[in-house]
Design a protein around this motif. Sequence first.
Motif, PDB file in Angstrom:
ATOM      1  N   GLY A 271       0.819  -1.202   0.000  1.00  0.00           N
ATOM      2  CA  GLY A 271       0.000   0.000   0.000  1.00  0.00           C
ATOM      3  C   GLY A 271       0.852   1.252   0.000  1.00  0.00           C
ATOM      4  O   GLY A 271       2.063   1.202  -0.239  1.00  0.00           O
ATOM      5  N   TYR A 272       0.207   2.383   0.282  1.00  0.00           N
ATOM      6  CA  TYR A 272       0.876   3.686   0.277  1.00  0.00           C
ATOM      7  C   TYR A 272       1.034   4.153   1.723  1.00  0.00           C
ATOM      8  O   TYR A 272       0.068   4.147   2.495  1.00  0.00           O
ATOM      9  N   TYR A 273       2.264   4.566   2.105  1.00  0.00           N
ATOM     10  CA  TYR A 273       2.585   4.807   3.507  1.00  0.00           C
ATOM     11  C   TYR A 273       3.204   6.182   3.741  1.00  0.00           C
ATOM     12  O   TYR A 273       3.782   6.792   2.841  1.00  0.00           O
ATOM     13  N   GLU A 274       3.096   6.584   5.020  1.00  0.00           N
ATOM     14  CA  GLU A 274       3.765   7.786   5.505  1.00  0.00           C
ATOM     15  C   GLU A 274       4.699   7.386   6.636  1.00  0.00           C
ATOM     16  O   GLU A 274       4.288   6.724   7.593  1.00  0.00           O
ATOM     17  N   LEU A 275       5.962   7.765   6.517  1.00  0.00           N
ATOM     18  CA  LEU A 275       6.941   7.550   7.583  1.00  0.00           C
ATOM     19  C   LEU A 275       7.183   8.873   8.279  1.00  0.00           C
ATOM     20  O   LEU A 275       7.499   9.874   7.632  1.00  0.00           O
ATOM     21  N   THR A 276       7.038   8.892   9.600  1.00  0.00           N
ATOM     22  CA  THR A 276       7.341  10.068  10.405  1.00  0.00           C
ATOM     23  C   THR A 276       8.592   9.789  11.217  1.00  0.00           C
ATOM     24  O   THR A 276       8.670   8.791  11.941  1.00  0.00           O
ATOM     25  N   ALA A 277       9.593  10.644  11.069  1.00  0.00           N
ATOM     26  CA  ALA A 277      10.839  10.531  11.824  1.00  0.00           C
ATOM     27  C   ALA A 277      10.902  11.679  12.818  1.00  0.00           C
ATOM     28  O   ALA A 277      10.821  12.849  12.441  1.00  0.00           O
ATOM     29  N   GLY A 278      11.028  11.345  14.107  1.00  0.00           N
ATOM     30  CA  GLY A 278      11.049  12.365  15.142  1.00  0.00           C
ATOM     31  C   GLY A 278       9.707  12.481  15.843  1.00  0.00           C
ATOM     32  O   GLY A 278       8.727  11.828  15.484  1.00  0.00           O
ATOM     33  N   ILE A 279       9.651  13.334  16.850  1.00  0.00           N
ATOM     34  CA  ILE A 279       8.430  13.570  17.610  1.00  0.00           C
ATOM     35  C   ILE A 279       8.239  15.062  17.818  1.00  0.00           C
ATOM     36  O   ILE A 279       9.175  15.856  17.662  1.00  0.00           O
ATOM     37  N   GLY A 280       7.005  15.462  18.171  1.00  0.00           N
ATOM     38  CA  GLY A 280       6.715  16.865  18.424  1.00  0.00           C
ATOM     39  C   GLY A 280       6.945  17.729  17.201  1.00  0.00           C
ATOM     40  O   GLY A 280       6.584  17.361  16.082  1.00  0.00           O
ATOM     41  N   GLU A 281       7.564  18.887  17.383  1.00  0.00           N
ATOM     42  CA  GLU A 281       7.819  19.802  16.269  1.00  0.00           C
ATOM     43  C   GLU A 281       9.030  19.369  15.447  1.00  0.00           C
ATOM     44  O   GLU A 281       9.164  19.767  14.294  1.00  0.00           O
ATOM     45  N   ASN A 282       9.888  18.572  16.032  1.00  0.00           N
ATOM     46  CA  ASN A 282      11.104  18.141  15.334  1.00  0.00           C
ATOM     47  C   ASN A 282      10.874  16.813  14.623  1.00  0.00           C
ATOM     48  O   ASN A 282      11.330  15.765  15.061  1.00  0.00           O
ATOM     49  N   LYS A 283      10.139  16.865  13.528  1.00  0.00           N
ATOM     50  CA  LYS A 283       9.866  15.629  12.800  1.00  0.00           C
ATOM     51  C   LYS A 283       9.743  15.910  11.313  1.00  0.00           C
ATOM     52  O   LYS A 283       9.441  17.023  10.887  1.00  0.00           O
TER      53      LYS A 283
END
Length: 304
Positions: A271-283
């Motif tokens: 499928g189609y995915y989103e990867l988020t690296a980091g947390i809070g505002e620093n991502k």
Amino acid sequence: MAATATKVALSLSDPLLSPEASSAEAPLLPPAHISTPEATVMPTFTPPALPQTSPREHYWLRRPVPEGSAVWTDKAYPYGDNRQGTLRTHHGVEFNVPAGTNVLAAASGTVIVAGRDNDEFLGAIKDFYGNVIVIQHDSGLGDQDVFTLYGHLSEILVNVGDHVHAQDVIALSGASGVADGAHLHFEVRLGENSYGTTRNPLLWLYPFPDRGVVAGIVTTISGQPIPGYPLTLRRVDAPSPYAGGTTYADSSVNPDETWQENFVFDDVAAGYYELTAGIGENKEKLEFWVYPYQTSFVQVTINR
């Protein structure tokens, strides 16, 4: 902050063949002996980049536990994870099977260790894996030997010098050595049989028919890998559970020679995915496709 993404879909190799059987000319189709299930997600809109064929694939190891058991790798303690510093950095993966489950050879090869690791350092300390088997496989990767390790066994059913075939029963699972309950600990070692030569088994175990693998690297602007960086994987084009994790905790584990990754997610539905690296505002966030039997590689550069 800045982020870049590179997506590579790899050639599709039969797990029964040697790694040399994979090639850049392999078709982007499932092997003939495996059918693509109805549930496989087909692209419904144009992604930012289309996959390219690569010869870097080496998914030629079979699952070391039988069908009907916990054939999924444990997601709570993957390769390179140390559970926020509470455990040793993990040099393998775990299959959460009950004691007495058949343990299977991941590929053909010769048994070079079969017994208790009381007298030699196969792990961080003596008697780390308890009853343990190591197989040196018939096929190497390039000019390097490939070994697999099976730890915490309750009973060993082979002897040193035995030649085994893929999926032969070699042992029964247990909780010997340093183990918190019954399970199978499984490692891939490259070049030599030592604790310091492990590689991520998730880049070697053949994916399930409707699943792919996401691998990647999170680095600073200067190209230095960032250890222990938080990651979240979320499917965009259909409902699915979130997958969380971090980059490898430290340099005691090794990246793949060609990928040079510092994180891997396995058993990812196509499928189609989103990867988020980091947390809070620093991502940073990246979007990409995951295809059956293939690895999608992503690179994230953090502005620091």
